[in-house]
Motif scaffolding. Structure first.
Motif, short mmCIF file in Angstrom:
data_model
loop_
_atom_site.label_atom_id
_atom_site.label_comp_id
_atom_site.label_asym_id
_atom_site.label_seq_id
_atom_site.Cartn_x
_atom_site.Cartn_y
_atom_site.Cartn_z
N PHE A 185 0.82 -1.20 0.00
CA PHE A 185 0.00 0.00 0.00
C PHE A 185 0.87 1.26 0.00
N ALA A 186 1.89 1.22 0.86
CA ALA A 186 2.78 2.39 0.97
C ALA A 186 3.43 2.68 -0.39
N MET A 187 3.84 1.62 -1.08
CA MET A 187 4.51 1.83 -2.37
C MET A 187 3.56 2.43 -3.41
N THR A 188 2.33 1.88 -3.47
CA THR A 188 1.42 2.43 -4.48
C THR A 188 1.06 3.87 -4.16
N LYS A 234 1.41 8.15 -11.10
CA LYS A 234 1.15 7.44 -12.37
C LYS A 234 0.65 8.40 -13.45
N HIS A 235 1.02 8.06 -14.69
CA HIS A 235 0.52 8.87 -15.80
C HIS A 235 -0.19 7.98 -16.82
N PHE A 236 -1.06 8.61 -17.60
CA PHE A 236 -1.75 7.90 -18.68
C PHE A 236 -1.76 8.84 -19.88
N ILE A 237 -1.24 8.37 -21.02
CA ILE A 237 -1.22 9.20 -22.22
C ILE A 237 -2.12 8.59 -23.27
N LYS A 238 -3.05 9.38 -23.79
CA LYS A 238 -3.88 8.91 -24.91
C LYS A 238 -3.46 9.65 -26.17
N TYR A 256 6.97 9.37 -12.57
CA TYR A 256 5.64 8.92 -12.99
C TYR A 256 5.76 7.62 -13.77
N SER A 257 5.17 6.54 -13.25
CA SER A 257 5.14 5.30 -14.03
C SER A 257 3.82 5.27 -14.81
N ALA A 258 3.72 4.32 -15.75
CA ALA A 258 2.53 4.27 -16.62
C ALA A 258 1.37 3.58 -15.91
N ALA A 259 0.18 4.18 -16.00
CA ALA A 259 -1.03 3.55 -15.44
C ALA A 259 -1.72 2.78 -16.56
N ASP A 260 -2.50 1.77 -16.18
CA ASP A 260 -3.22 1.00 -17.19
C ASP A 260 -4.50 1.69 -17.65
N THR A 261 -5.06 2.52 -16.78
CA THR A 261 -6.32 3.21 -17.13
C THR A 261 -6.21 4.67 -16.71
N PRO A 262 -6.99 5.56 -17.34
CA PRO A 262 -6.96 6.97 -16.91
C PRO A 262 -7.44 7.14 -15.47
N GLU A 263 -8.36 6.25 -15.04
CA GLU A 263 -8.88 6.36 -13.66
C GLU A 263 -7.78 6.20 -12.63
N ALA A 264 -6.72 5.46 -13.00
CA ALA A 264 -5.65 5.18 -12.04
C ALA A 264 -4.52 6.21 -12.14
N ALA A 265 -4.70 7.24 -12.97
CA ALA A 265 -3.57 8.15 -13.24
C ALA A 265 -3.69 9.48 -12.51
N GLN A 293 -11.40 13.22 -7.28
CA GLN A 293 -11.40 14.29 -6.30
C GLN A 293 -12.25 13.91 -5.08
N ALA A 294 -13.39 13.27 -5.38
CA ALA A 294 -14.29 12.85 -4.30
C ALA A 294 -13.60 11.85 -3.36
N GLU A 295 -12.58 11.16 -3.92
CA GLU A 295 -11.82 10.20 -3.09
C GLU A 295 -10.57 10.86 -2.52
N GLY A 296 -10.44 12.15 -2.70
CA GLY A 296 -9.30 12.89 -2.15
C GLY A 296 -8.04 12.78 -3.00
N ARG A 297 -8.21 12.40 -4.29
CA ARG A 297 -7.02 12.28 -5.15
C ARG A 297 -7.02 13.37 -6.22
N ARG A 298 -5.87 13.99 -6.39
CA ARG A 298 -5.77 15.05 -7.40
C ARG A 298 -5.47 14.46 -8.77
N THR A 299 -5.91 15.11 -9.83
CA THR A 299 -5.59 14.66 -11.19
C THR A 299 -5.18 15.88 -12.01
N ILE A 300 -4.03 15.80 -12.63
CA ILE A 300 -3.63 16.88 -13.54
C ILE A 300 -4.00 16.46 -14.95
#
Ligand code: SAH
Ligand code: SF4
Ligand code: F3S
Length: 473
Positions: free
Chosen positions: A3-6, A11-15, A38-47, A80-87
């Motif tokens: 958990f600490a590592m994740t 993470k980033h996601f490029i389309k 920034y490592s690559a995420a599999d989905t935009p939701e995870a980025a 955001q509702a989960e307290g996570r920022r997204t650029i």
């Protein structure tokens, strides 16, 4: 621990939309982002960072960006509702062309970066991470962005890779946005390209496709001084032992020089495939497009290329419904397609692009007429492509296998003519050039059997052939 590592890892996601140059740029951005943590995420939701690398070439391509931004807004809000920022960042040609308007129209966008500023991504991101909004960098800096991006990584790579050698365009065809979005024509120095090619081969790459909006106008600083042509650059790259195959795209008919044509006849690693857009078959339309070639110039060029390499597979781009294109003009396009005979092609309805001369021309063609013409030319092109693929049945072709195919036990690769080829074979053959007997052809791909393989065998296959032996007799 897990958990600490994740939690710590960003993470980033490029389309990616648009041309191969955007695909290449996305890879380079991804590598730069790895250095920034920034490592690559599999989905935009995870980025934590989502980049849209956009294309402005036709209206439809540009509109896709806005519908995509609508989806990203929801993802950003949910995170955001989960307290996570997204650029949210927008890169590429729409960023360059409409960056400022985009910030106003789509406030979900935090950062806009044009194609010539990717080396400054780190600084821009730091500002976004600090909470700055509406960040924009769409300058055309007078420096080589490639020199300031991190060197290519040595990690495992696909068998076939893109390598941008030239950017931008000074031709200003009247329909086209590229000179405005990518800036002036620039060629990377030979030594930089050779270094990158060697790095890529160390990571497993066997085939290189050199990229440029006008790749055959390449005129880079030579390895031994002076200015080198694309032909000379290709000859140098062919000396790298691990490179088995070379391709290049996109070429302009006016820059198809004698040395490049000759190279198709005598460099075995240069594949017999050429993408050579002609856009329209009528000289009147070609002049209005400012293409600076006529239909006869094009036919004569094709004759010379085929004299050097008789089996070359030709591909092209065609625009239908350019302002003022009459039925008679369009017939000339169909005629030219019939006269040349293409192995494959891309065709488009003319799309008026803001700021280009053709968008402001009178006598725009109706969408109905454009659609009818597109259907007609595409039917002809499909027939030519099917005939080209069909003629390969019964032939033995050297195939470079690139990856596992969709069905189990199947491999996917490419013929010298750039056709997709599927065959049953062992994974160990990925990265090898293998002789394949072609047994069936579809509109977009071929199917074959590996020479020497048992009927259903996936183990008893011939060893890989040597690099450079993929010559068609
Ligand atoms: N540099 C290449 C083309 C790059 S753009 C060349 O000069 O041929 C890729 C293709 O998009 C073009 O070849 C053209 O066929 C198509 N295209 C460009 N602008 C367009 C427009 N405004 N409407 C429709 N198609 C367009
Ligand atoms: Fe666009 Fe190609 Fe013409 Fe340049 S040469 S303006 S990239 S179509
Ligand atoms: Fe599109 Fe830009 Fe490529 S407009 S075709 S992404 S150069």
């Amino acid at each position: 621990m897990h958990f600490a590592m994740t939690k710590a890892a960003k993470k980033h996601f490029i389309k990616t939309f648009g041309c191969q140059m955007n695909v290449y740029d996305s890879e380079r951005m991804s590598e730069a982002l790895a250095e920034l943590g920034y490592s690559a995420a599999d989905t935009p939701e995870a980025a934590d960072l989502i980049i849209l690398n956009t294309c402005h070439i036709r209206e439809k391509a540009a509109e896709k960006v806005y519908s995509e931004l609508g989806r990203l807004k929801q993802i950003k809000q949910a995170r955001q509702a989960e307290g996570r920022r997204t650029i949210i960042a927008v890169a590429g040609c729409v960023a360059q062309a409409e960056g400022r308007e985009m910030l106003a129209r789509a406030p979900v966008v935090d950062l806009v970066v044009g194609p010539q500023s990717y080396h400054r991504l780190g600084g821009l991101l730091a500002r976004a991470e600090n909470g700055d909004a509406g960040i924009i960098d769409i300058d055309f800096p007078q420096i080589d962005k490639f020199k300031h991006l991190p060197a290519r990584s040595n990690g495992a790579r696909a068998v076939s890779a893109f390598l941008t050698v030239q950017e931008g365009c000074d031709k200003f065809c009247t329909f086209c946005v590229v000179p405005y979005t990518r800036g002036v024509e620039y060629s990377r120095p030979v030594s930089e390209i050779v270094d990158e090619a060697e790095k890529l081969t160390q990571a497993g790459v066997r085939e290189l496709t050199l990229l440029g909006q006008n790749v055959n106008a390449y005129h880079g600083e030579g390895a031994t001084g002076g200015v080198w042509s694309l032909a000379r650059l290709l000859r140098r790259l062919a000396q790298i032992p691990d490179i088995a195959r070379l391709r290049y795209t996109t070429s302009h008919p006016r820059d198809m020089s004698e040395d490049l044509i000759a190279l198709h006849g005598d460099e075995e690693k240069l594949m017999p495939y050429l993408h050579l857009p002609f856009q329209a078959g009528s000289d009147r339309v070609l002049a209005a497009m400012k293409r600076r070639h006529t239909r006869d110039d094009y036919l004569e060029l094709v004759r010379r290329i085929r004299a050097a390499r008789p089996d070359i597979a030709l591909s092209t781009d065609i625009i239908v419904g350019f302002p003022g294109e009459s039925d008679e003009d369009f017939t000339r396009t169909l005629e030219l397609v019939r006269d040349v005979v293409f192995a494959q092609a891309y065709s488009f309805k003319f799309s008026p692009r803001p700021g280009t001369p053709a968008a402001a021309m009178a006598n725009q063609v109706t969408d109905e007429v454009k659609s009818a013409r597109l259907q007609q030319v595409q039917a002809l092109l499909r027939a030519q492509q099917s005939a080209f693929n069909g003629a390969c049945v019964g032939r033995r072709l050297p195939v470079l296998f690139e990856r596992a195919g969709r069905s189990p036990g199947q491999l996917a690769g490419r013929s010298p003519y750039s056709q997709a080829v599927h065959a049953i074979g062992h994974d160990a053959l990925i990265g090898d050039i293998v002789e394949v007997d072609i047994i069936a052809a579809g509109p977009n791909s071929l199917e074959g059997g590996i020479v020497g393989a048992l009927n259903e065998g996936t183990q008893d296959v011939t060893p890989a052939s040597q690099p450079g032996t993929d010559w068609i007799s």
